[in-house]
Design a protein around this motif. Structure first.
Motif, PDB file in Angstrom:
ATOM      1  N   UNK A 191      -0.289  -2.415  10.439  1.00 22.57           N
ATOM      2  CA  UNK A 191      -1.120  -1.217  10.373  1.00 22.57           C
ATOM      3  C   UNK A 191      -0.602  -0.168  11.347  1.00 22.57           C
ATOM      4  N   UNK A 192      -0.202  -0.628  12.546  1.00 24.37           N
ATOM      5  CA  UNK A 192       0.312   0.294  13.557  1.00 24.37           C
ATOM      6  C   UNK A 192       1.589   0.979  13.113  1.00 24.37           C
ATOM      7  N   UNK A 193       2.501   0.192  12.530  1.00 24.62           N
ATOM      8  CA  UNK A 193       3.770   0.750  12.066  1.00 24.62           C
ATOM      9  C   UNK A 193       3.518   1.819  11.002  1.00 24.62           C
ATOM     10  N   UNK A 194       2.604   1.496  10.063  1.00 25.98           N
ATOM     11  CA  UNK A 194       2.346   2.433   8.970  1.00 25.98           C
ATOM     12  C   UNK A 194       1.613   3.674   9.472  1.00 25.98           C
ATOM     13  N   UNK A 195       0.698   3.481  10.419  1.00 24.35           N
ATOM     14  CA  UNK A 195      -0.014   4.625  10.986  1.00 24.35           C
ATOM     15  C   UNK A 195       0.973   5.558  11.683  1.00 24.35           C
ATOM     16  N   UNK A 196       1.910   4.966  12.429  1.00 23.85           N
ATOM     17  CA  UNK A 196       2.912   5.769  13.121  1.00 23.85           C
ATOM     18  C   UNK A 196       3.783   6.532  12.117  1.00 23.85           C
ATOM     19  N   UNK A 249      -5.608  -3.715   8.375  1.00 19.17           N
ATOM     20  CA  UNK A 249      -6.600  -3.826   9.446  1.00 19.17           C
ATOM     21  C   UNK A 249      -7.590  -4.942   9.122  1.00 19.17           C
ATOM     22  N   UNK A 250      -7.986  -4.997   7.840  1.00 17.31           N
ATOM     23  CA  UNK A 250      -8.960  -6.010   7.429  1.00 17.31           C
ATOM     24  C   UNK A 250      -8.362  -7.408   7.464  1.00 17.31           C
ATOM     25  N   UNK A 251      -7.033  -7.472   7.415  1.00 21.44           N
ATOM     26  CA  UNK A 251      -6.384  -8.779   7.483  1.00 21.44           C
ATOM     27  C   UNK A 251      -5.963  -9.099   8.914  1.00 21.44           C
ATOM     28  N   UNK A 283      -4.284   3.555   2.348  1.00 16.47           N
ATOM     29  CA  UNK A 283      -5.081   2.398   1.931  1.00 16.47           C
ATOM     30  C   UNK A 283      -4.476   1.117   2.509  1.00 16.47           C
ATOM     31  N   UNK A 284      -3.151   1.052   2.535  1.00 17.68           N
ATOM     32  CA  UNK A 284      -2.477  -0.138   3.061  1.00 17.68           C
ATOM     33  C   UNK A 284      -2.830  -0.349   4.528  1.00 17.68           C
ATOM     34  N   UNK A 285      -2.988   0.747   5.277  1.00 14.92           N
ATOM     35  CA  UNK A 285      -3.365   0.623   6.688  1.00 14.92           C
ATOM     36  C   UNK A 285      -4.745  -0.041   6.795  1.00 14.92           C
TER      37      UNK A 285
END
Lengths: 257, 222
Positions: free
Chosen positions: B192-197, B184-186, B178-180
């Motif tokens: 977002x990239x760090x968390x996705x990785x 993204x919306x912000x 959800x944080x990703x």
């Protein structure tokens, strides 16, 4: 045997349910996505001025309203319109009718490399539509986002709605619409002026502010919910003060004097 | 990097395993060794979350336990908190969504035990509990391990249900996935990239771990 397993299960369920959920302050503020940058800044300023932080959760006004109806523990709700707070007030979930804290503006945005030329009257968009050059155009979902309703009104007023309809990509929130508008897939979009002014956004393309006579004014109302605590109440007052209003103005909102 | 969100995700994964594993071992074994009326129905119900859109589960949870439903109000009166928009609510949703991921591997694990081994253990005078703890569970262990890891990985990746019944509350229901979305919306693509990785690495490591562990479990037996 099954009884033993049953009791083990019970203990584990209880342990997990009461268990070590990371301790964090309960969030108190739900806010429409168009406020993403303005309200983050105001909340930081409030924390510096008053020493109490508030937690802000951003989402679509419609979705947040639904969540509050379903029991989400928010204490203050800043909507993108007046209708959603009124619904909550009618349901008896708010302290009172709240106040209008800002008026929003729409902007036409085109990302770098887009064939769309931006202007307040949407002439460039009209030309692009008639030449069949519009692949994708982003707005917020009119069903759940007031900024989407305003965008629809603008497109209708310019006689572009029917032609552009099948090319629309709908964001859940105006922030998601803005995100769609900045990616190469869309020729542009109608997004919140406050988001276009955000750091890192403006250099991604060009924009033109839409005259606010072209749609119903985006009067944004906020309400304190029934169980609002002290901090939320103080923040509510703070939002109506000069410091917060200056920040709102800086982010492109209209604020009553 | 949103460490609170990572922590919520990890706790959710661990909590889901803690709830589902004992239940999955009980039900998986039951389905593997017993024949009973309505077994087909039970198996179908267990598998339903596999093919059900998460939004359907979210819808029913909200309708059943929301503040406007009688059941939701009763729950609130007794427990003192509501199920939607709370960590406990996510745990319940996650336990339901992960049912097939836990029960099925465990059931296969128990099914793979030849029935004469069970019979032999019974002949040796082992009590049913001893038979279960010393013979069956160790033999079914690879299945149990797979179940735990699948449930954990799947919980970390859960998005639809969490978005619907969680409400994106930091420290409570804002998971990493959800944080990703939130970042993204912000327009905060970096975070977002760090968390996705991070999620990608966790997923790959988890799956490598499954393969290694189940192979080792296989060697130990074989």
């Amino acid at each position: 045997m099954s009884r033993r397993i049953g009791s083990v299960l019970l203990v584990i369920v209880l342990a997990a349910a009461c268990g070590p959920v990371p301790a964090a302050a309960r969030p108190s503020v739900a806010a429409a996505a168009n406020l993403n940058f303005a309200l983050t800044e105001i909340a930081a300023q409030f924390a510096r001025d008053r020493g109490t932080p508030v937690e802000v959760v951003f989402g679509a006004s419609g979705a947040l309203t639904r969540q509050i109806h379903d029991g989400a523990p928010f204490e203050l709700f800043l909507a993108a319109d007046e209708e959603f707070p009124r619904q909550l007030a009618a349901a008896g979930l708010t302290r009172d009718d709240g106040v209008v804290y800002a008026t929003g503006r729409l902007a036409l945005f085109a990302p770098k490399g887009s064939p769309l030329t931006v202007d307040p009257q949407l002439d460039g968009l009209a030309r692009l539509v008639s030449s069949g050059g519009v692949t994708r155009f982003a707005i917020a979902n009119p069903e759940v986002a007031p900024y989407g309703q305003a965008a629809e009104a603008v497109l209708r007023k310019r006689g572009l709605w029917d032609a552009i309809r099948s090319q629309l990509v709908l964001g859940d929130t105006i922030a998601q619409a803005a995100q769609f508008a900045t990616t190469g897939n869309a020729v542009g979009g109608l997004v919140a002026y406050s988001l276009v002014l955000a750091p890192g956004f403006a250099e991604r393309g060009t924009y033109a502010v839409i005259p606010d006579a072209d749609h119903q004014p985006l009067r944004q109302r906020m309400v304190l919910l029934k169980h609002a605590g002290d901090t939320a109440t103080r923040f509510y007052a703070y939002l109506q003060g000069d410091a917060a209003r200056a920040i709102l103005r800086k982010h492109g909102y209209g604020v009553a004097n | 990097m949103d460490w609170t969100a990572l922590s919520v995700s990890l706790w959710l994964g661990a909590g889901t395993i803690a709830i589902l594993l004992p239940f999955g071992i009980w039900l998986g074994r039951l389905l593997a060794v017993r024949q009973f009326r309505g077994k087909l129905v039970v198996e179908a119900l267990v598998t339903v979350p596999l093919v059900l859109p998460p939004t359907v589960l979210g819808f029913y949870l909200l309708v059943t336990f929301g503040a406007r439903s009688p059941l939701g109000q009763a729950f609130h009166a007794i427990v003192g908190q509501s199920l939607p928009f709370s960590f406990t609510g996510l745990l319940v949703a996650s336990a339901i969504a992960n049912l097939p991921f836990v029960v099925q591997p465990i059931q296969r694990g128990f099914e793979a035990i030849p029935s004469d081994i069970r019979d032999a253990a019974a002949c040796c005078g082992l009590s049913p509990w001893q038979r279960f703890a010393r013979i069956e569970l160790p033999l079914a262990w690879p299945g149990v391990l797979t179940a735990a890891i699948l449930a954990f990985a799947h919980t970390l990746g859960e998005f639809g249900v969490v978005l619907m019944v969680g409400g994106n509350l930091p420290g409570e229901t804002r998971t990493l996935s959800i944080a990703i979305y939130d970042r993204m919306q912000a327009f905060d693509d970096r975070s977002a990239g760090v968390m996705a990785a991070t999620l990608l690495v966790i997923a790959v490591v988890t799956l490598m771990l499954t393969t290694t562990l189940s192979r080792r479990a296989g060697f130990a037996r074989g």
